[in-house]
Design a protein around this motif. Structure first.
Motif, PDB file in Angstrom:
ATOM      1  N   LEU A 141     -49.485   2.464 -12.739  1.00  0.00           N
ATOM      2  CA  LEU A 141     -48.613   2.207 -11.598  1.00  0.00           C
ATOM      3  C   LEU A 141     -49.408   2.259 -10.304  1.00  0.00           C
ATOM      4  N   ALA A 142     -48.940   1.495  -9.330  1.00  0.00           N
ATOM      5  CA  ALA A 142     -49.369   1.670  -7.946  1.00  0.00           C
ATOM      6  C   ALA A 142     -48.160   2.270  -7.235  1.00  0.00           C
TER       7      ALA A 142
ATOM      8  N   HIS B  66     -45.563  -1.481 -11.609  1.00  0.00           N
ATOM      9  CA  HIS B  66     -46.327  -1.400 -12.853  1.00  0.00           C
ATOM     10  C   HIS B  66     -47.399  -2.487 -12.853  1.00  0.00           C
ATOM     11  N   VAL B  67     -48.441  -2.315 -13.661  1.00  0.00           N
ATOM     12  CA  VAL B  67     -49.518  -3.315 -13.723  1.00  0.00           C
ATOM     13  C   VAL B  67     -49.001  -4.693 -14.121  1.00  0.00           C
TER      14      VAL B  67
ATOM     15  N   LEU C 152     -50.957  -4.937  -3.902  1.00  0.00           N
ATOM     16  CA  LEU C 152     -50.591  -3.654  -3.306  1.00  0.00           C
ATOM     17  C   LEU C 152     -51.794  -2.736  -3.204  1.00  0.00           C
ATOM     18  N   ARG C 153     -52.570  -2.676  -4.269  1.00  0.00           N
ATOM     19  CA  ARG C 153     -53.758  -1.814  -4.245  1.00  0.00           C
ATOM     20  C   ARG C 153     -54.784  -2.302  -3.227  1.00  0.00           C
ATOM     21  N   GLU C 154     -54.969  -3.622  -3.131  1.00  0.00           N
ATOM     22  CA  GLU C 154     -55.980  -4.176  -2.228  1.00  0.00           C
ATOM     23  C   GLU C 154     -55.511  -4.220  -0.774  1.00  0.00           C
TER      24      GLU C 154
ATOM     25  N   LEU D 144     -54.445   7.528  -7.855  1.00  0.00           N
ATOM     26  CA  LEU D 144     -55.754   7.088  -7.388  1.00  0.00           C
ATOM     27  C   LEU D 144     -56.645   6.415  -8.427  1.00  0.00           C
ATOM     28  N   ARG D 145     -56.478   6.760  -9.697  1.00  0.00           N
ATOM     29  CA  ARG D 145     -57.378   6.211 -10.713  1.00  0.00           C
ATOM     30  C   ARG D 145     -57.130   4.714 -10.899  1.00  0.00           C
ATOM     31  N   GLN D 146     -58.172   3.972 -11.109  1.00  0.00           N
ATOM     32  CA  GLN D 146     -58.048   2.530 -11.305  1.00  0.00           C
ATOM     33  C   GLN D 146     -57.313   2.183 -12.596  1.00  0.00           C
TER      34      GLN D 146
END
Length: 149
Positions: A120-121, A37-38, A86-88, A114-116
């Motif tokens: 969640l990632a 989660h963010v 994780l995203r980067e 996929l959306r910014q």
């Protein structure tokens, strides 16, 4: 008396896939996956991820998970360092620490979400440990795990 709780069988094979719950599918995938989660909470880890790092799902919480990856983190006011990392880290080599202390060399996929602004990632990890031992650190990274152009 036995009560049948299953839904009626769909008419097509595609219909069968449509009715399967997402969590069952994620649990059955052979690829190690996690959802973060963010706010940094580890929301989900599938059995393949548990096997990859040697931790039981009951032992995997955000604090434990933050100790596993050696991710380069950047500060973000509205997102946890773990979520951002994780995203980067998509398409990059990331070492995870196994429960026995050994390193597991992996490549992190791009997030399935996929959306910014997704909360969640959801990423998979491709285990390169055996490949790197056999072929050296310059072994090719599978194209599916590289950042889309």
């Amino acid at each position: 008396m036995v009560v049948e709780r299953r839904r009626p069988a769909p008419d097509t094979a595609l219909g069968y896939l449509w009715q399967l719950p997402a969590m069952i599918l994620l649990d059955r995938l052979p690829s190690p996956m996690v959802a973060v989660h963010v706010d940094g909470t580890l929301v989900y880890a599938n059995p393949a991820f548990e096997q990859l790092v040697g931790w039981d799902r009951s032992e995997l919480d955000a604090e434990t998970f933050e100790k596993l990856p050696a991710l380069a983190t950047t500060e973000s006011a509205d997102r946890s360092p773990l979520y951002t990392a994780l995203r980067e880290s998509a398409g990059h080599l990331v070492d995870l620490v196994h429960s026995d202390g050994s390193l597991v060399r992996t490549i992190v996929s791009t997030s399935v979400l996929l959306r910014q602004d997704d909360p969640l990632a959801l990423v998979t990890f491709y285990d390169l440990t055996d490949q790197l031992w056999a072929n050296g650190p310059d072994a090719a990274i599978p194209p599916a795990f590289l950042e889309p152009k």
